[in-house]
Design a protein around this motif. Structure first.
Motif, mmCIF file in Angstrom:
data_model
loop_
_atom_site.group_PDB
_atom_site.id
_atom_site.type_symbol
_atom_site.label_atom_id
_atom_site.label_comp_id
_atom_site.label_asym_id
_atom_site.label_seq_id
_atom_site.Cartn_x
_atom_site.Cartn_y
_atom_site.Cartn_z
ATOM 1 N N THR A 1 0.861 -1.183 0.000
ATOM 2 C CA THR A 1 0.000 0.000 0.000
ATOM 3 C C THR A 1 0.898 1.234 0.000
ATOM 4 N N PRO A 2 0.512 2.303 -0.686
ATOM 5 C CA PRO A 2 1.364 3.492 -0.716
ATOM 6 C C PRO A 2 1.340 4.297 0.577
ATOM 7 N N ASP A 3 0.343 4.038 1.440
ATOM 8 C CA ASP A 3 0.230 4.760 2.707
ATOM 9 C C ASP A 3 -0.732 3.996 3.608
ATOM 10 N N SER A 4 -0.926 4.495 4.816
ATOM 11 C CA SER A 4 -1.892 3.911 5.747
ATOM 12 C C SER A 4 -3.135 4.782 5.791
ATOM 13 N N ARG A 5 -4.312 4.130 5.853
ATOM 14 C CA ARG A 5 -5.588 4.846 5.850
ATOM 15 C C ARG A 5 -6.567 4.157 6.785
ATOM 16 N N ILE A 6 -7.384 4.959 7.453
ATOM 17 C CA ILE A 6 -8.425 4.417 8.321
ATOM 18 C C ILE A 6 -9.639 5.327 8.255
ATOM 19 N N GLU A 7 -10.823 4.717 8.263
ATOM 20 C CA GLU A 7 -12.084 5.462 8.197
ATOM 21 C C GLU A 7 -13.063 4.868 9.203
ATOM 22 N N LEU A 8 -13.673 5.736 10.014
ATOM 23 C CA LEU A 8 -14.670 5.328 10.996
ATOM 24 C C LEU A 8 -16.006 5.978 10.662
ATOM 25 N N ILE A 9 -17.091 5.217 10.789
ATOM 26 C CA ILE A 9 -18.436 5.739 10.548
ATOM 27 C C ILE A 9 -19.314 5.353 11.720
ATOM 28 N N ASP A 10 -20.104 6.318 12.207
ATOM 29 C CA ASP A 10 -21.016 6.041 13.313
ATOM 30 C C ASP A 10 -22.235 6.953 13.191
ATOM 31 N N VAL A 11 -23.230 6.680 14.026
ATOM 32 C CA VAL A 11 -24.440 7.502 14.036
ATOM 33 C C VAL A 11 -24.286 8.698 14.960
ATOM 34 N N GLU A 12 -23.181 8.770 15.679
ATOM 35 C CA GLU A 12 -22.848 9.904 16.545
ATOM 36 C C GLU A 12 -21.456 10.407 16.185
ATOM 37 N N PRO A 13 -21.187 11.702 16.357
ATOM 38 C CA PRO A 13 -19.826 12.194 16.095
ATOM 39 C C PRO A 13 -18.817 11.533 17.016
ATOM 40 N N VAL A 14 -17.637 11.224 16.487
ATOM 41 C CA VAL A 14 -16.580 10.649 17.308
ATOM 42 C C VAL A 14 -15.698 11.772 17.838
#
Length: 331
Positions: A302-315
């Motif tokens: 992978t050219p870089d590291s990536r992370i994505e979080l999704i929720d029904v409330e702001p984190v």
């Protein structure tokens, strides 16, 4: 005149396994064919593209909202770029799980693309375990994702209980099974020949629902993938819409993480959906999490590291970023 490109919409709600299903299709496509994927994610960072590229697809990403917003401009720009550059033998379109299919199908069947695209089966994936959850069953986008299906697929069959199958059978009966192919798979194992089922127009239950609360869509040029500004090692992006919130990070490849600590941290997050492609001290891995269950797959690079979080409330983005930074290991 060039032959029209067979085109399939692969849709379904958050976490149903669309990307896994497309990776399976790519692994079983006819030898010698070039397949392209137009992928849209609710979050800003863009992770599905990295996973699909490793599967050999020609990919164009539209992160940060719904590709059909802003009068369809982000979608048409990305679609034109993908078709013009790659000239694929087949096109797969994966919209965000929070997107409504009406505008997408309207664009694909509009006069501009009538001679360019041959719209084939719309494939809708469903996780039968979610059919007892009103966040799904009362959601207008989810209901119309079902309604457009030419191939209606119960995914994650290996994880379902008898009561899940009872609800699935009732759902399948309610959405016109004589005119739709109904199938059951595990781990996204869709048969490639299902893609050649004909597309049939069907009335939607909530055709105007998406206009009531549009997801934010990109306003400028459609970028291939979000990248870090020169001189920066970490970038955070946030998004909101359709009652959901996303927060994501992209980090330079010299950032390596403790695999063990990272896995424990991800397992401890209280979010409904997470995706990550991360460089760790044990190699490169993708992490795919939903409702507290995380699967891990080793990747080549992978050219870089990536992370994505999704929720029904702001984190709490600031607190999570500090925790993420603490998981780094010495280069």
């Amino acid at each position: 005149m060039a032959q029209a490109v067979p085109t399939n919409l692969i849709t379904g709600f958050l976490g149903v396994g669309k990307t896994t299903a497309i990776r399976h299709l790519l692994a079983h496509k006819p030898a010698g064919e070039t397949w392209a994927v137009l992928v849209n994610e609710f979050g800003e960072i863009g992770i599905d593209g990295a996973l699909l590229r490793e599967g050999g697809a020609r990919v164009k990403e539209v992160p940060g909202g719904c590709i059909c917003c802003v009068a369809g401009l982000p979608m048409t720009v990305a679609l034109n770029q993908l078709l013009g550059k790659e000239r694929p033998d087949r096109l797969l379109i994966e919209p965000t799980g929070l997107g409504h299919p009406a505008q997408i199908l309207g664009t694909l069947t509009g006069p501009f693309y009538q001679q360019v695209l041959e719209l084939k089966a719309a494939v809708t994936l469903v996780d039968p375990r979610k059919l007892a959850d009103p966040r799904y069953t009362d959601n207008a986008n989810f209901l119309d994702q079902l309604a457009v299906a030419d191939v209606l697929v119960a995914n994650k069959a290996d994880l379902c209980a008898p009561e899940d199958w009872e609800r699935w059978e009732a759902t399948a009966r309610a959405f016109d099974p004589p005119k739709a192919r109904v199938e059951t798979v595990s781990q996204g194992a869709i048969e490639p020949h299902w893609l050649d089922e004909p597309h049939r127009e069907r009335p939607l239950q909530h055709p105007h629902a998406h206009r009531e609360e549009r997801l934010r869509a990109p306003q400028g040029p459609v970028e291939e993938v979000l990248s870090l500004p020169e001189g920066e090692s970490l970038l955070r992006r946030e998004n909101r819409g359709q009652g959901h919130y996303s927060c994501g990070w992209v980090m330079t490849p010299d950032w390596a993480f403790s695999f063990r600590d990272l896995f424990c941290w991800l397992n401890g997050l209280s979010v409904i959906r997470l995706k990550a492609v991360m460089i760790t001290d044990e190699g490169v891995f993708s992490f795919n999490g939903q409702d507290g269950v995380i699967s891990v797959t080793e990747l080549d690079e992978t050219p870089d590291s990536r992370i994505e979080l999704i929720d029904v409330e702001p984190v709490d983005a600031e607190a999570l970023q500090l925790q993420l930074e603490a998981l780094r290991v010495a280069a």
